[in-house]
Design a protein around this motif. Structure first.
Motif, PDB file in Angstrom:
ATOM      1  N   ARG A 102     -16.638  28.902 -46.318  1.00  0.00           N
ATOM      2  CA  ARG A 102     -15.375  28.418 -45.756  1.00  0.00           C
ATOM      3  C   ARG A 102     -14.489  27.817 -46.840  1.00  0.00           C
ATOM      4  NH1 ARG A 102     -14.705  27.746 -40.333  1.00  0.00           N
ATOM      5  NH2 ARG A 102     -16.502  28.228 -39.014  1.00  0.00           N
TER       6      ARG A 102
ATOM      7  N   GLU B  92     -10.614  33.825 -43.621  1.00  0.00           N
ATOM      8  CA  GLU B  92     -10.708  34.508 -42.332  1.00  0.00           C
ATOM      9  C   GLU B  92     -10.731  36.025 -42.516  1.00  0.00           C
ATOM     10  OE1 GLU B  92      -7.446  32.986 -40.106  1.00  0.00           O
ATOM     11  OE2 GLU B  92      -8.523  31.194 -39.429  1.00  0.00           O
TER      12      GLU B  92
ATOM     13  N   PRO C 248     -16.315  36.635 -35.813  1.00  0.00           N
ATOM     14  CA  PRO C 248     -15.022  35.986 -36.113  1.00  0.00           C
ATOM     15  C   PRO C 248     -14.088  36.086 -34.931  1.00  0.00           C
ATOM     16  CG  PRO C 248     -15.198  38.104 -37.231  1.00  0.00           C
ATOM     17  CD  PRO C 248     -16.559  37.813 -36.664  1.00  0.00           C
TER      18      PRO C 248
ATOM     19  N   THR D 205      -7.504  36.162 -34.627  1.00  0.00           N
ATOM     20  CA  THR D 205      -6.510  35.133 -34.972  1.00  0.00           C
ATOM     21  C   THR D 205      -5.459  35.000 -33.889  1.00  0.00           C
ATOM     22  OG1 THR D 205      -5.302  36.798 -36.253  1.00  0.00           O
ATOM     23  CG2 THR D 205      -6.791  35.361 -37.454  1.00  0.00           C
TER      24      THR D 205
END
Length: 201
Positions: free
Chosen positions: A37, A99, A132, A135
């Motif tokens: 991260r 990301e 994930p 977004t």
């Protein structure tokens, strides 16, 4: 623990990766482990300060870790939003890159690999990896505040200065503006805020 994670530039050592099924005859290294991260705004600033401190030491001297980190913590808390803003922007850029890398990493793993990687992580006391998030699930991008809009407009005038010096100068200029001068930036924010609220509904 924090110092090793934030300040060590050493690459991760490769570790043998295997489970009871033995289906993954690979190394548990950067090809298997997910991308780390992004560091927070504070961690990025802290890393730079440690680098500066290290460069100033004489041969054989060591950084008094506990005292220095305590000093940095107090200094960061005393910063205004304007002084923290450059580091927050660096964090946001790094987070967006993370990301993308995280999604690429996840998509390149087969379900069997992911299952075995999580089995290994469980053995090591680590949390399981999850897919994930899209977004788009986070909703529309928040509009820039009045100050951040002003900051983005005048920042090019301070090329060559450090991030901290730039933030201080921009903060001083913002404080010196009259309410009438700030109104232009406030109205731009209000327009984008209305659009943002409408998209969230």
């Amino acid at each position: 623990m924090l110092a090793r994670r934030v300040f060590s530039a050493a690459p991760r050592p490769a570790r043998a990766f295997s489970t009871s099924s033995g289906s993954l005859a690979k190394k548990y290294d950067a090809d298997i482990e997910p991308p780390r991260r992004a560091l927070s705004a504070y961690q990025l600033w802290q890393a730079e300060r440690f680098a500066e401190k290290k460069a100033s030491l004489k041969e054989g001297e060591k950084i008094p870790f506990e005292d220095f980190t305590g000093q940095l913590g107090k200094e960061w808390k005393s910063f205004s939003d304007a002084e923290k803003e450059p580091w927050q922007k660096k964090y946001e850029a790094a987070r967006q890159q993370w990301e993308k890398e995280w999604k690429r990493w996840w998509d390149a793993r087969s379900p069997a690999e992911l299952k075995e990687i999580n089995a290994r992580r469980k053995e090591e006391g680590k949390s399981s990896l999850k897919a994930p998030q899209d977004t788009a699930a986070y909703g529309p991008k928040r509009p820039l505040t009045s100050f951040l809009r002003f900051s983005a407009e005048v920042r090019p005038e301070y090329q060559g200065l450090s991030l901290t010096e730039t933030a201080k100068k921009i903060g001083e200029r913002w404080k010196a503006l009259s309410e009438g001068e700030k109104e232009t930036y406030k109205k731009a924010w209000e327009v984008e805020k209305a659009e943002y609220d409408a998209k969230k509904q």
